[in-house]
Design an enzyme around this catalytic site. Structure first.
Site, PDB file in Angstrom:
ATOM      1  N   LEU A  81     -50.716  15.217  -5.488  1.00  0.00           N
ATOM      2  CA  LEU A  81     -49.730  15.006  -4.429  1.00  0.00           C
ATOM      3  C   LEU A  81     -48.731  16.147  -4.336  1.00  0.00           C
ATOM      4  O   LEU A  81     -48.149  16.392  -3.285  1.00  0.00           O
ATOM      5  CB  LEU A  81     -48.981  13.689  -4.671  1.00  0.00           C
ATOM      6  CG  LEU A  81     -49.833  12.419  -4.714  1.00  0.00           C
ATOM      7  CD1 LEU A  81     -48.982  11.216  -5.100  1.00  0.00           C
ATOM      8  CD2 LEU A  81     -50.507  12.179  -3.367  1.00  0.00           C
ATOM      9  N   ALA A  83     -46.913  19.793  -6.827  1.00  0.00           N
ATOM     10  CA  ALA A  83     -46.864  20.599  -8.052  1.00  0.00           C
ATOM     11  C   ALA A  83     -45.494  21.217  -8.193  1.00  0.00           C
ATOM     12  O   ALA A  83     -44.795  21.471  -7.196  1.00  0.00           O
ATOM     13  CB  ALA A  83     -47.939  21.681  -8.018  1.00  0.00           C
ATOM     14  N   GLY A  84     -45.092  21.441  -9.445  1.00  0.00           N
ATOM     15  CA  GLY A  84     -43.790  22.039  -9.717  1.00  0.00           C
ATOM     16  C   GLY A  84     -43.851  22.925 -10.941  1.00  0.00           C
ATOM     17  O   GLY A  84     -44.932  23.239 -11.450  1.00  0.00           O
ATOM     18  N   GLY A  87     -45.259  20.774 -14.074  1.00  0.00           N
ATOM     19  CA  GLY A  87     -46.524  20.053 -14.002  1.00  0.00           C
ATOM     20  C   GLY A  87     -46.859  19.621 -12.588  1.00  0.00           C
ATOM     21  O   GLY A  87     -46.421  20.245 -11.616  1.00  0.00           O
ATOM     22  N   VAL A  89     -47.995  16.082  -9.789  1.00  0.00           N
ATOM     23  CA  VAL A  89     -47.961  14.643  -9.506  1.00  0.00           C
ATOM     24  C   VAL A  89     -49.289  14.271  -8.861  1.00  0.00           C
ATOM     25  O   VAL A  89     -49.714  14.900  -7.884  1.00  0.00           O
ATOM     26  CB  VAL A  89     -46.797  14.272  -8.565  1.00  0.00           C
ATOM     27  CG1 VAL A  89     -46.824  12.775  -8.265  1.00  0.00           C
ATOM     28  CG2 VAL A  89     -45.462  14.669  -9.175  1.00  0.00           C
ATOM     29  N   LYS A 104     -46.653  11.415 -12.656  1.00  0.00           N
ATOM     30  CA  LYS A 104     -46.081  12.735 -12.898  1.00  0.00           C
ATOM     31  C   LYS A 104     -46.588  13.222 -14.252  1.00  0.00           C
ATOM     32  O   LYS A 104     -46.370  12.566 -15.271  1.00  0.00           O
ATOM     33  CB  LYS A 104     -44.562  12.652 -12.894  1.00  0.00           C
ATOM     34  CG  LYS A 104     -43.856  13.985 -13.105  1.00  0.00           C
ATOM     35  CD  LYS A 104     -42.343  13.792 -13.025  1.00  0.00           C
ATOM     36  CE  LYS A 104     -41.598  15.093 -13.212  1.00  0.00           C
ATOM     37  NZ  LYS A 104     -40.129  14.910 -13.114  1.00  0.00           N
ATOM     38  N   ASP A 197     -29.291  15.951  -8.127  1.00  0.00           N
ATOM     39  CA  ASP A 197     -30.257  16.739  -7.342  1.00  0.00           C
ATOM     40  C   ASP A 197     -30.612  16.039  -6.029  1.00  0.00           C
ATOM     41  O   ASP A 197     -31.782  15.976  -5.644  1.00  0.00           O
ATOM     42  CB  ASP A 197     -31.518  16.998  -8.170  1.00  0.00           C
ATOM     43  CG  ASP A 197     -32.311  18.206  -7.665  1.00  0.00           C
ATOM     44  OD1 ASP A 197     -31.730  19.031  -6.923  1.00  0.00           O
ATOM     45  OD2 ASP A 197     -33.498  18.325  -8.001  1.00  0.00           O
TER      46      ASP A 197
END
Length: 371
Positions: A81, A83-84, A87, A89, A104, A197
């Site tokens: 779904l 990416a960051g 890692g 999701v 996640k 955030d």
């Protein structure tokens, strides 16, 4: 396989125990389980866990996997779904409940020994039980990854949804802000948590239904305060939505979320940010201007004074003078009859802002891949 490990089997049949004891073959144990399931199944299938969990835990122990890794067998993993930095999701289906969920997956090596960050996020998510906050479901870990299972939200990010729906009015903006305020008020007043955030990317609709709930997600840098007035000094947040006191390092708390909310409200109504600066130093200089926020007539002529006053109160430079989320829920902009607001379509301006934002994100991804 040592006698100590094998002695953990609560087996009453002496022949079976002897056969296992004198064999060093794991495959032979597996064969025995299939041949004489009545002997070993009581050990591997407790009623409180999905089938096979204790047996899986036994073999995880042999392979060096943490006990909770057995829970991974309860999920069928699907598409990615997002990416960051830490890692990805992925969408998944939980077999035991038949629920579609989001998982996640965080690489432990990315945390570089700072696993405390993961456990803090996990602890906060477990406490949150509110319709406008993404729901926690489960967690487990492997030797090299952490997994957080949450409610699946498939309705899209806030601005993506607005662009897709077409028309968006000031009354619609109020509905959005009310849902964010309820989530923030719950965090601040009931749990003593600062999200730190708040931004459109972390505001997601549960489903594509027009009346779907909007939920707040990503508690990766959220903090639980020891006292209601505790001051945090660690850097946190996303530039563009981050409060001045956070960037200056003078100490911040719950009011930093209110600043972020003000930026979101401003952008929702006109499709551009209240601040033009592209770096921290310029931004800190910009917020010294009087007034801090400029409502350009070309874009704000059909927006109510209530909305402008709401935004100005949120974007007060002195954090001590900002209203609380609870107070803002009683603000005239929130409580006024929607009939007083113009019905002008704000979506075209938001569409332009969203396109620019997506372009910047794509550039950042290219930069990340080229590192």
């Amino acid at each position: 396989i040592t006698p100590q490990v094998l002695n953990s089997f609560p087996v009453t049949n002496c022949y079976c125990y002897s056969s296992i004891y004198h064999s060093s073959s794991v495959s032979y144990i597996v064969a025995l389980i299939h041949v004489v399931p009545s002997i070993i199944m009581p050990f591997v299938q407790p009623a409180s866990e999905p089938d096979g969990h204790k047996f899986q835990k036994f073999f995880n122990k042999l392979s060096g996997q943490p006990p909770s890794y057995a829970q991974k067998t309860d999920y069928i993993f699907g598409r990615t779904l997002g990416a960051g930095t830490f890692g990805i999701v992925r969408q998944a289906r939980r077999i035991s409940t038949k629920e579609e969920v989001a998982i996640k997956i965080v690489m432990k090596k990315a945390l570089k020994g700072n696993e405390k960050v993961f456990y803090e996020e996990l602890g906060l998510l477990q406490k949150c039980k509110h319709p406008n906050i993404v729901g926690f479901r489960d967690w487990f870990e492997s030797k090299d990854k952490f997994y957080i299972v949450t409610q699946l939200a498939t309705g899209g990010e806030l601005f993506d949804r607005i662009v897709k729906e077409g028309k968006f009015t000031e009354s619609d903006a109020v509905i959005v802000i009310v849902q964010i305020l309820k989530a923030v008020s719950y965090l601040h007043d009931e749990l003593n948590i600062v999200h730190r955030d708040l931004k459109p990317e972390n505001l997601i609709y549960i489903t594509e239904d027009p009346n779907s709930q909007l939920v707040l997600a990503d508690f990766g840098i959220a903090k639980e305060l020891l006292t209601p007035d505790e001051v945090l000094t660690s850097a946190a947040g996303s530039f563009g939505y981050c409060a001045p006191e956070v960037l200056m390092g003078t100490g911040h708390g719950k009011p930093c979320d209110i600043w972020s909310l003000g930026v979101i409200a401003f952008t929702l109504l006109v499709g551009y940010s209240p601040f033009r600066s592209e770096n921290v130093n310029d931004f800190l200089q910009e917020v010294q201007n009087d007034p801090v926020v400029v409502f350009h007539k070309q874009y704000w002529k059909n927006i109510s004074q209530y909305a402008k006053d709401f935004i100005k109160s949120c974007l007060t430079v002195d954090p001590k003078k900002r209203p609380s989320a609870k107070q803002l829920l009683s603000d005239p902009w929130i409580t006024a009859n929607s009939d007083v607001y113009a019905t002008d379509d704000l979506a075209p301006q938001i569409r332009q802002f969203n396109a620019k934002k997506k372009f910047k994100q794509a550039v950042e991804i290219v930069k990340l891949n080229n590192r």
